[in-house]
Design a protein around this motif. Structure first.
Motif, PDB file in Angstrom:
ATOM      1  N   ALA A  97       0.826  -1.201   0.000  1.00 31.12           N
ATOM      2  CA  ALA A  97       0.000   0.000   0.000  1.00 31.12           C
ATOM      3  C   ALA A  97       0.865   1.259   0.000  1.00 31.12           C
ATOM      4  O   ALA A  97       0.583   2.225  -0.720  1.00 31.12           O
ATOM      5  N   ASP A  98       1.923   1.257   0.786  1.00 26.46           N
ATOM      6  CA  ASP A  98       2.792   2.433   0.839  1.00 26.46           C
ATOM      7  C   ASP A  98       3.531   2.636  -0.480  1.00 26.46           C
ATOM      8  O   ASP A  98       3.760   3.784  -0.899  1.00 26.46           O
ATOM      9  N   GLU A  99       3.922   1.561  -1.144  1.00 22.61           N
ATOM     10  CA  GLU A  99       4.568   1.682  -2.450  1.00 22.61           C
ATOM     11  C   GLU A  99       3.597   2.270  -3.475  1.00 22.61           C
ATOM     12  O   GLU A  99       3.966   3.158  -4.265  1.00 22.61           O
ATOM     13  N   LEU A 100       2.373   1.791  -3.462  1.00 20.89           N
ATOM     14  CA  LEU A 100       1.369   2.325  -4.386  1.00 20.89           C
ATOM     15  C   LEU A 100       1.133   3.811  -4.134  1.00 20.89           C
ATOM     16  O   LEU A 100       1.023   4.607  -5.075  1.00 20.89           O
ATOM     17  N   ASP A 101       1.064   4.178  -2.877  1.00 20.17           N
ATOM     18  CA  ASP A 101       0.844   5.574  -2.530  1.00 20.17           C
ATOM     19  C   ASP A 101       1.998   6.449  -3.027  1.00 20.17           C
ATOM     20  O   ASP A 101       1.779   7.509  -3.629  1.00 20.17           O
ATOM     21  N   ALA A 102       3.211   6.000  -2.796  1.00 23.13           N
ATOM     22  CA  ALA A 102       4.378   6.776  -3.223  1.00 23.13           C
ATOM     23  C   ALA A 102       4.446   6.885  -4.744  1.00 23.13           C
ATOM     24  O   ALA A 102       4.757   7.952  -5.291  1.00 23.13           O
ATOM     25  N   MET A 103       4.137   5.797  -5.432  1.00 20.05           N
ATOM     26  CA  MET A 103       4.165   5.816  -6.892  1.00 20.05           C
ATOM     27  C   MET A 103       3.150   6.796  -7.454  1.00 20.05           C
ATOM     28  O   MET A 103       3.446   7.588  -8.343  1.00 20.05           O
ATOM     29  N   LEU A 104       1.936   6.738  -6.934  1.00 25.21           N
ATOM     30  CA  LEU A 104       0.890   7.629  -7.435  1.00 25.21           C
ATOM     31  C   LEU A 104       1.307   9.085  -7.319  1.00 25.21           C
ATOM     32  O   LEU A 104       1.084   9.886  -8.222  1.00 25.21           O
ATOM     33  N   ARG A 105       1.919   9.436  -6.204  1.00 27.35           N
ATOM     34  CA  ARG A 105       2.294  10.818  -5.964  1.00 27.35           C
ATOM     35  C   ARG A 105       3.411  11.300  -6.885  1.00 27.35           C
ATOM     36  O   ARG A 105       3.690  12.507  -6.934  1.00 27.35           O
ATOM     37  N   GLU A 106       4.013  10.376  -7.611  1.00 25.76           N
ATOM     38  CA  GLU A 106       5.066  10.734  -8.564  1.00 25.76           C
ATOM     39  C   GLU A 106       4.568  10.745 -10.008  1.00 25.76           C
ATOM     40  O   GLU A 106       5.338  11.013 -10.928  1.00 25.76           O
ATOM     41  N   THR A 107       3.291  10.475 -10.225  1.00 26.72           N
ATOM     42  CA  THR A 107       2.778  10.358 -11.602  1.00 26.72           C
ATOM     43  C   THR A 107       2.320  11.717 -12.118  1.00 26.72           C
ATOM     44  O   THR A 107       1.136  11.953 -12.360  1.00 26.72           O
ATOM     45  N   ASP A 108       3.308  12.596 -12.320  1.00 24.93           N
ATOM     46  CA  ASP A 108       2.962  13.938 -12.772  1.00 24.93           C
ATOM     47  C   ASP A 108       2.660  13.985 -14.266  1.00 24.93           C
ATOM     48  O   ASP A 108       1.902  14.839 -14.726  1.00 24.93           O
ATOM     49  N   ARG A 109       3.238  13.090 -15.054  1.00 22.78           N
ATOM     50  CA  ARG A 109       2.993  13.082 -16.493  1.00 22.78           C
ATOM     51  C   ARG A 109       1.669  12.381 -16.799  1.00 22.78           C
ATOM     52  O   ARG A 109       1.359  11.338 -16.220  1.00 22.78           O
ATOM     53  N   PRO A 110       0.872  12.924 -17.714  1.00 27.29           N
ATOM     54  CA  PRO A 110      -0.474  12.376 -17.962  1.00 27.29           C
ATOM     55  C   PRO A 110      -0.502  10.892 -18.307  1.00 27.29           C
ATOM     56  O   PRO A 110      -1.335  10.149 -17.774  1.00 27.29           O
ATOM     57  N   LYS A 111       0.367  10.449 -19.199  1.00 29.38           N
ATOM     58  CA  LYS A 111       0.309   9.043 -19.609  1.00 29.38           C
ATOM     59  C   LYS A 111       0.756   8.127 -18.482  1.00 29.38           C
ATOM     60  O   LYS A 111       0.187   7.042 -18.290  1.00 29.38           O
ATOM     61  N   VAL A 112       1.760   8.536 -17.729  1.00 27.77           N
ATOM     62  CA  VAL A 112       2.188   7.726 -16.581  1.00 27.77           C
ATOM     63  C   VAL A 112       1.052   7.625 -15.579  1.00 27.77           C
ATOM     64  O   VAL A 112       0.767   6.547 -15.034  1.00 27.77           O
ATOM     65  N   ASN A 113       0.393   8.726 -15.325  1.00 24.46           N
ATOM     66  CA  ASN A 113      -0.734   8.721 -14.393  1.00 24.46           C
ATOM     67  C   ASN A 113      -1.857   7.818 -14.886  1.00 24.46           C
ATOM     68  O   ASN A 113      -2.403   7.000 -14.141  1.00 24.46           O
ATOM     69  N   ASP A 114      -2.198   7.957 -16.155  1.00 28.65           N
ATOM     70  CA  ASP A 114      -3.280   7.157 -16.736  1.00 28.65           C
ATOM     71  C   ASP A 114      -2.977   5.673 -16.643  1.00 28.65           C
ATOM     72  O   ASP A 114      -3.824   4.872 -16.229  1.00 28.65           O
ATOM     73  N   TRP A 115      -1.763   5.293 -17.003  1.00 32.58           N
ATOM     74  CA  TRP A 115      -1.408   3.875 -16.973  1.00 32.58           C
ATOM     75  C   TRP A 115      -1.291   3.359 -15.542  1.00 32.58           C
ATOM     76  O   TRP A 115      -1.674   2.224 -15.262  1.00 32.58           O
ATOM     77  N   PHE A 116      -0.779   4.170 -14.638  1.00 30.40           N
ATOM     78  CA  PHE A 116      -0.691   3.717 -13.251  1.00 30.40           C
ATOM     79  C   PHE A 116      -2.083   3.420 -12.706  1.00 30.40           C
ATOM     80  O   PHE A 116      -2.314   2.378 -12.087  1.00 30.40           O
ATOM     81  N   VAL A 117      -3.002   4.343 -12.919  1.00 26.22           N
ATOM     82  CA  VAL A 117      -4.366   4.152 -12.393  1.00 26.22           C
ATOM     83  C   VAL A 117      -5.027   2.931 -13.011  1.00 26.22           C
ATOM     84  O   VAL A 117      -5.610   2.100 -12.298  1.00 26.22           O
ATOM     85  N   ASN A 118      -4.921   2.786 -14.332  1.00 24.99           N
ATOM     86  CA  ASN A 118      -5.656   1.726 -15.020  1.00 24.99           C
ATOM     87  C   ASN A 118      -4.964   0.368 -15.000  1.00 24.99           C
ATOM     88  O   ASN A 118      -5.643  -0.663 -14.973  1.00 24.99           O
ATOM     89  N   TYR A 119      -3.635   0.346 -15.000  1.00 24.10           N
ATOM     90  CA  TYR A 119      -2.917  -0.922 -15.076  1.00 24.10           C
ATOM     91  C   TYR A 119      -2.409  -1.422 -13.736  1.00 24.10           C
ATOM     92  O   TYR A 119      -2.070  -2.594 -13.604  1.00 24.10           O
ATOM     93  N   VAL A 120      -2.368  -0.536 -12.744  1.00 21.01           N
ATOM     94  CA  VAL A 120      -1.854  -0.945 -11.432  1.00 21.01           C
ATOM     95  C   VAL A 120      -2.907  -0.721 -10.341  1.00 21.01           C
ATOM     96  O   VAL A 120      -3.342  -1.663  -9.686  1.00 21.01           O
ATOM     97  N   ALA A 121      -3.337   0.522 -10.146  1.00 22.84           N
ATOM     98  CA  ALA A 121      -4.263   0.804  -9.042  1.00 22.84           C
ATOM     99  C   ALA A 121      -5.568   0.021  -9.149  1.00 22.84           C
ATOM    100  O   ALA A 121      -6.105  -0.463  -8.148  1.00 22.84           O
ATOM    101  N   LYS A 122      -6.092  -0.119 -10.371  1.00 24.78           N
ATOM    102  CA  LYS A 122      -7.346  -0.860 -10.550  1.00 24.78           C
ATOM    103  C   LYS A 122      -7.143  -2.370 -10.516  1.00 24.78           C
ATOM    104  O   LYS A 122      -8.127  -3.111 -10.362  1.00 24.78           O
ATOM    105  N   LYS A 123      -5.894  -2.826 -10.635  1.00 24.68           N
ATOM    106  CA  LYS A 123      -5.623  -4.266 -10.715  1.00 24.68           C
ATOM    107  C   LYS A 123      -5.139  -4.857  -9.396  1.00 24.68           C
ATOM    108  O   LYS A 123      -5.184  -6.071  -9.207  1.00 24.68           O
ATOM    109  N   THR A 124      -4.655  -4.014  -8.504  1.00 28.50           N
ATOM    110  CA  THR A 124      -4.134  -4.535  -7.248  1.00 28.50           C
ATOM    111  C   THR A 124      -5.266  -5.040  -6.350  1.00 28.50           C
ATOM    112  O   THR A 124      -6.360  -4.463  -6.354  1.00 28.50           O
ATOM    113  N   PRO A 125      -5.011  -6.084  -5.548  1.00 28.07           N
ATOM    114  CA  PRO A 125      -6.010  -6.508  -4.558  1.00 28.07           C
ATOM    115  C   PRO A 125      -6.261  -5.432  -3.497  1.00 28.07           C
ATOM    116  O   PRO A 125      -7.239  -5.525  -2.755  1.00 28.07           O
ATOM    117  N   LEU A 126      -5.388  -4.436  -3.444  1.00 30.02           N
ATOM    118  CA  LEU A 126      -5.529  -3.354  -2.469  1.00 30.02           C
ATOM    119  C   LEU A 126      -6.339  -2.177  -3.006  1.00 30.02           C
ATOM    120  O   LEU A 126      -6.372  -1.111  -2.394  1.00 30.02           O
TER     121      LEU A 126
END
Length: 222
Positions: A79-108
């Motif tokens: 959870a802490d890794e996900l939180d730290a990663m999200l806060r670094e997703t300043d670029r639009p495509k990185v943010n979009d892919w993080f949300v859709n490919y990681v945040a929505k896919k994690t059991p957390l």
């Protein structure tokens, strides 16, 4: 896990650099010059490699981070890794892919949705609303949909661009998937006029919630 080293992966990414593609991407706020189809081909060759993904992410470079998001294992992040990663997703495509490919896919995903929901950082709040929109559509049990509409009605008009987009998506999903609340969702969308003037290509559906809801309902009803 693949046999690809960090240096080899970075070399392949460097080979994808195209000045014309970079110029086009920079207009959208992204700092890379890659054709994303070619990037996906690189990721397909590597397959899943969590250690390499973490090394790529640690570089801080957008091309490396996009590749990392394609080859990582979402369930392996804490959870802490996900939180730290999200806060670094300043670029639009990185943010979009993080949300859709990681945040929505994690059991957390639900834990993170709750953790991020009232965060002061617009990027973090936007991710929470994106996860909320996904739950509204697929697993709404336990959500207070009326409260979500209250929040959207009060906050969406003046919200920063990223959370505004995700709140609008949530509004559209409520109106589409929950008929008893459709009239209210449509009324909120029509009153606030958020994204009403958003440029939409021919053949595509406008993100303006009343139009979006109407089209999705029409498709569902055949």
């Amino acid at each position: 896990m693949s046999d690809v080293t960090l240096d080899q992966a970075l070399g392949e990414l460097a080979d994808l650099e195209d000045p014309k593609m970079r110029a086009a991407n920079e207009k959208r706020g992204d700092d890379h010059g890659m054709n994303l189809g070619r990037l996906r081909a690189v990721a397909k060759k590597i397959k899943t490699d969590q250690p390499l993904a973490q090394e790529l992410w640690a570089t801080g470079e957008t091309p490396a981070r996009l590749l990392a998001l394609l080859i990582c294992k979402p369930r392996d992040f804490s959870a802490d890794e996900l939180d730290a990663m999200l806060r670094e997703t300043d670029r639009p495509k990185v943010n979009d892919w993080f949300v859709n490919y990681v945040a929505k896919k994690t059991p957390l995903a639900e834990e993170m949705r709750v953790r991020w929901f009232d965060d002061a950082d617009p990027t973090v709040a936007a991710a929470a609303w994106a996860l909320t929109a996904a739950r509204v559509a697929k697993d709404p049990e336990g959500l207070d949909l009326e409260d979500l509409l209250d929040r959207i009605e009060a906050q969406m008009k003046d919200a920063p661009a990223r959370p505004q987009w995700s709140m609008n998506e949530t509004l559209a999903q409520i109106g589409t998937h929950h008929p008893r609340l459709r009239e209210r969702a449509l009324a909120i969308g029509n009153r606030l006029q958020v994204l009403a003037d958003y440029p939409t290509a021919p053949g595509c559906t406008s993100p303006f919630a009343p139009i979006w809801i109407g089209e999705m309902v029409r498709r569902a009803e055949g």
